[in-house]
Design an enzyme around this catalytic site. Structure first.
Site, PDB file in Angstrom:
ATOM      1  N   ASN A   1       0.879  -1.172   0.000  1.00 17.87           N
ATOM      2  CA  ASN A   1       0.000   0.000   0.000  1.00 17.87           C
ATOM      3  C   ASN A   1       0.916   1.221   0.000  1.00 17.87           C
ATOM      4  O   ASN A   1       1.459   1.598   1.037  1.00 17.87           O
ATOM      5  CB  ASN A   1      -0.875  -0.050   1.257  1.00 17.87           C
ATOM      6  CG  ASN A   1      -1.832   1.124   1.347  1.00 17.87           C
ATOM      7  OD1 ASN A   1      -1.789   2.038   0.507  1.00 17.87           O
ATOM      8  ND2 ASN A   1      -2.669   1.113   2.364  1.00 17.87           N
TER       9      ASN A   1
ATOM     10  N   ARG B   1      -2.649  -2.170  -3.332  1.00 10.19           N
ATOM     11  CA  ARG B   1      -3.852  -1.382  -3.085  1.00 10.19           C
ATOM     12  C   ARG B   1      -3.834  -0.162  -4.013  1.00 10.19           C
ATOM     13  O   ARG B   1      -2.843   0.574  -4.060  1.00 10.19           O
ATOM     14  CB  ARG B   1      -3.868  -0.891  -1.638  1.00 10.19           C
ATOM     15  CG  ARG B   1      -5.075  -0.026  -1.383  1.00 10.19           C
ATOM     16  CD  ARG B   1      -5.075   0.542   0.011  1.00 10.19           C
ATOM     17  NE  ARG B   1      -6.273   1.344   0.191  1.00 10.19           N
ATOM     18  CZ  ARG B   1      -6.332   2.425   0.936  1.00 10.19           C
ATOM     19  NH1 ARG B   1      -5.261   2.839   1.590  1.00 10.19           N
ATOM     20  NH2 ARG B   1      -7.446   3.085   1.053  1.00 10.19           N
TER      21      ARG B   1
ATOM     22  N   HIS C   1     -13.175   2.404   0.553  1.00  6.76           N
ATOM     23  CA  HIS C   1     -13.149   1.379   1.613  1.00  6.76           C
ATOM     24  C   HIS C   1     -13.784   0.073   1.128  1.00  6.76           C
ATOM     25  O   HIS C   1     -14.266  -0.724   1.937  1.00  6.76           O
ATOM     26  CB  HIS C   1     -13.934   1.835   2.874  1.00  6.76           C
ATOM     27  CG  HIS C   1     -13.276   2.922   3.651  1.00  6.76           C
ATOM     28  ND1 HIS C   1     -14.004   3.909   4.282  1.00  6.76           N
ATOM     29  CD2 HIS C   1     -11.985   3.178   3.929  1.00  6.76           C
ATOM     30  CE1 HIS C   1     -13.182   4.744   4.900  1.00  6.76           C
ATOM     31  NE2 HIS C   1     -11.945   4.320   4.701  1.00  6.76           N
TER      32      HIS C   1
ATOM     33  N   ARG D   1     -11.851  14.905   8.183  1.00 12.44           N
ATOM     34  CA  ARG D   1     -12.610  15.229   6.958  1.00 12.44           C
ATOM     35  C   ARG D   1     -14.058  15.540   7.296  1.00 12.44           C
ATOM     36  O   ARG D   1     -14.639  14.918   8.189  1.00 12.44           O
ATOM     37  CB  ARG D   1     -12.563  14.050   5.979  1.00 12.44           C
ATOM     38  CG  ARG D   1     -11.250  13.930   5.249  1.00 12.44           C
ATOM     39  CD  ARG D   1     -11.210  12.692   4.369  1.00 12.44           C
ATOM     40  NE  ARG D   1     -10.344  11.663   4.943  1.00 12.44           N
ATOM     41  CZ  ARG D   1     -10.329  10.395   4.563  1.00 12.44           C
ATOM     42  NH1 ARG D   1     -11.153   9.983   3.622  1.00 12.44           N
ATOM     43  NH2 ARG D   1      -9.517   9.537   5.123  1.00 12.44           N
TER      44      ARG D   1
ATOM     45  N   ASP E   1      -8.959  12.117  17.703  1.00 13.19           N
ATOM     46  CA  ASP E   1      -8.976  10.780  18.287  1.00 13.19           C
ATOM     47  C   ASP E   1     -10.150  10.684  19.255  1.00 13.19           C
ATOM     48  O   ASP E   1     -10.225  11.434  20.232  1.00 13.19           O
ATOM     49  CB  ASP E   1      -7.652  10.504  18.999  1.00 13.19           C
ATOM     50  CG  ASP E   1      -7.516   9.025  19.347  1.00 13.19           C
ATOM     51  OD1 ASP E   1      -8.495   8.437  19.864  1.00 13.19           O
ATOM     52  OD2 ASP E   1      -6.440   8.460  19.106  1.00 13.19           O
TER      53      ASP E   1
ATOM     54  N   GLU F   1      -8.057  -5.253   5.717  1.00 11.82           N
ATOM     55  CA  GLU F   1      -8.003  -4.892   4.303  1.00 11.82           C
ATOM     56  C   GLU F   1      -6.831  -5.563   3.596  1.00 11.82           C
ATOM     57  O   GLU F   1      -6.922  -5.932   2.427  1.00 11.82           O
ATOM     58  CB  GLU F   1      -7.938  -3.359   4.165  1.00 11.82           C
ATOM     59  CG  GLU F   1      -9.240  -2.707   4.622  1.00 11.82           C
ATOM     60  CD  GLU F   1      -9.172  -1.191   4.710  1.00 11.82           C
ATOM     61  OE1 GLU F   1      -8.786  -0.692   5.785  1.00 11.82           O
ATOM     62  OE2 GLU F   1      -9.490  -0.525   3.731  1.00 11.82           O
TER      63      GLU F   1
HETATM   64  P1  AMP Z   1      -8.323   3.472  11.890  1.00 13.91           P
HETATM   65  O1  AMP Z   1      -8.287   4.551  10.862  1.00 13.91           O
HETATM   66  O2  AMP Z   1      -9.279   2.370  11.551  1.00 13.91           O
HETATM   67  O3  AMP Z   1      -6.967   2.964  12.284  1.00 13.91           O
HETATM   68  O4  AMP Z   1      -8.949   4.150  13.221  1.00 13.91           O
HETATM   69  C1  AMP Z   1      -8.235   5.125  13.947  1.00 13.91           C
HETATM   70  C2  AMP Z   1      -9.153   5.816  14.925  1.00 13.91           C
HETATM   71  O5  AMP Z   1      -9.809   4.851  15.757  1.00 13.91           O
HETATM   72  C3  AMP Z   1      -8.461   6.733  15.918  1.00 13.91           C
HETATM   73  O6  AMP Z   1      -8.265   8.013  15.386  1.00 13.91           O
HETATM   74  C4  AMP Z   1      -9.435   6.777  17.082  1.00 13.91           C
HETATM   75  O7  AMP Z   1     -10.384   7.802  16.898  1.00 13.91           O
HETATM   76  C5  AMP Z   1     -10.159   5.455  16.973  1.00 13.91           C
HETATM   77  N1  AMP Z   1      -9.813   4.543  18.075  1.00 13.91           N
HETATM   78  C6  AMP Z   1      -8.777   3.702  18.175  1.00 13.91           C
HETATM   79  N2  AMP Z   1      -8.813   3.039  19.350  1.00 13.91           N
HETATM   80  C7  AMP Z   1      -9.899   3.481  20.011  1.00 13.91           C
HETATM   81  C8  AMP Z   1     -10.502   3.206  21.275  1.00 13.91           C
HETATM   82  N3  AMP Z   1      -9.973   2.296  22.111  1.00 13.91           N
HETATM   83  N4  AMP Z   1     -11.627   3.856  21.604  1.00 13.91           N
HETATM   84  C9  AMP Z   1     -12.175   4.763  20.758  1.00 13.91           C
HETATM   85  N5  AMP Z   1     -11.664   5.066  19.551  1.00 13.91           N
HETATM   86  C10 AMP Z   1     -10.549   4.443  19.188  1.00 13.91           C
END
Ligand code: AMP
Length: 395
Positions: free
Chosen positions: A8, A88, A177, A238, A278, A382
């Site tokens: 990727n 990807r 996605h 976004r 986050d 993925e």
């Molecule tokens: P991804 O793009 O799928 O890797 O998701 C990343 C996002 O998941 C982070 O920016 C967080 O907002 C959220 N995230 C990860 N761990 C947790 C958690 N334990 N509780 C709530 N949100 C989480």
């Protein structure tokens, strides 16, 4: 042993994972980052150990060589074991409804989609070209984020603007996605023993990027992202959906196109609403009484519920709602808020089961026994989906 390497490639990074497809199991994975800078880094995970190598990597060719070096110095790939590389590719436009064995025609078609994804497709192409030069004797397969959604009807994908303008500039909904929505909907159907030809599943991929998808009989019938991955749900940085008139207004107020791009892609979503992207931090602040964080959560959840409602109508009900990706897999509060008060629509979460589900546990059903619609948490993968599609394509 047949192994598949998944690549990727971003503009300054290469994410990779090697699978042994007899399992299939992940053998090793890693990230080459800050390519083109002085402080490039390779982080290679194998056998439960992380190996970090720092040092400048001038370009993607050097980045791939550093990845190969990481394999060689830890657990070398046995001679002849690597049977294909899966790449990807973000945008396949309406040219690709399935993964494609890469040849000159496919390369040209991916190049042709650059105007639709000017940040992503050039980096994906560069990665393909460098990897094909390094591994010329095995097949390379392109797996597109958009392909799964090519089954959408015109009613779902056409924007209501002047038809000639839309067609000339290829302006329509494509969706993204796709590997994740395909993987988790198939996993959910198998887990629940649903008939693959008729199962109605709504998948909610909630990560830093986020999208919803309505799946009937294993085919995408609608999704929340559009021409670009900006539309739909509120994301980390976004905006998701916004009145297109607001763009015209902001341009007239003196913003440049680049300002708008930055606003919508980097300074919007949860980050724009409350300063944090986050959700763990947003929850912490909301629990401490921070009203701005509280209202950001409200906007975030409201948008997901709006799509959930739309897709329940499009599918005429659902057999399952699936939560996946960083937020979907780890955040019981968001799952509970999305499903709150929907008993009359057949959706009811078991609070106790739901609150215990965090992390990659495999498919878990968090609905009450009486809930007509099952609510599943399914960890997405993925890279594995790309490896599986690659193997299917070369076979
Ligand atoms: P991804 O793009 O799928 O890797 O998701 C990343 C996002 O998941 C982070 O920016 C967080 O907002 C959220 N995230 C990860 N761990 C947790 C958690 N334990 N509780 C709530 N949100 C989480």
């Amino acid at each position: 042993m047949s192994q598949i390497l998944v690549l990727n490639c971003g503009s300054s990074s290469i994410k990779y994972e090697l699978f042994d497809m007899t399992g299939p199991v992940s053998v090793a994975s890693g990230l080459v980052e800050r390519i083109g800078e002085e402080d490039s880094r390779v982080t290679h995970h194998v056998d439960g150990v992380s190996h970090v190598v720092d040092g400048p990597l001038a370009d993607h060719r050097a980045g791939l060589a550093a990845m190969n070096e990481a394999f060689t110095t830890t657990r070398p790939i046995p001679d002849g074991a690597l049977v294909a590389v899966g790449h990807r590719v973000v945008h396949g436009g309406d040219r690709f409804a399935a993964p494609a064995l890469i040849d000159d025609v496919v390369l040209e078609a991916i190049r042709d989609c650059i105007p639709l994804a000017p940040l992503h497709n050039p980096a994906n192409l560069l990665g393909i070209e460098v990897a094909m030069q390094a591994n010329p004797d095995i097949p390379h397969v392109a797996v597109f984020d958009t392909a799964f959604h090519q089954t959408m009807s015109q009613a779902a994908y056409r924007y209501a603007i002047d038809r000639d303008t839309a067609d000339e500039h290829r302006v329509r909904k494509y969706g993204f996605h796709g590997t994740s929505h395909a993987f988790v909907s198939r996993t959910a159907a198998a887990h629940l023993g649903l008939d693959e030809r008729s199962a109605r599943i709504i998948t909610l991929h909630l990560g830093n990027g986020a999208s919803a998808c309505a799946v009937r009989g294993g085919r995408s019938v609608d999704t929340s992202m559009g021409l670009t991955p900006l539309a739909g749900l509120v994301m980390g940085t976004r905006s998701g959906d916004i009145d297109p008139g607001a763009m015209i207004h902001l341009l007239r107020m003196g913003m440049s196109v680049d300002d708008l791009d930055t606003l919508l892609n980097r300074s919007s979503g949860l980050k724009g609403l409350c300063g944090d992207n986050d959700l763990r931090e947003v929850h912490r602040r909301a629990a401490a009484g921070d009203e701005v964080a509280r209202s950001a959560l409200d906007v975030y959840v409201h948008r997901i519920r709006a799509y959930l409602g739309a897709y329940l109508v499009e599918l005429g009900g659902a057999d399952a709602v699936v939560f996946t990706a960083g937020v979907g897999e780890n955040d019981p509060q968001v799952r509970a808020a999305v499903c709150a008060g929907l008993q009359s629509l057949g959706i009811e979460i078991d609070e106790t089961v739901n609150s215990g589900v965090r992390g990659p546990l495999g498919p878990v059903d968090v609905a009450t026994p009486d809930s007509r619609v099952r609510v599943l948490v399914v960890p997405t993968d993925e890279e594995l989906e790309i490896a599986t599609s690659t193997l299917a394509t070369i076979n």
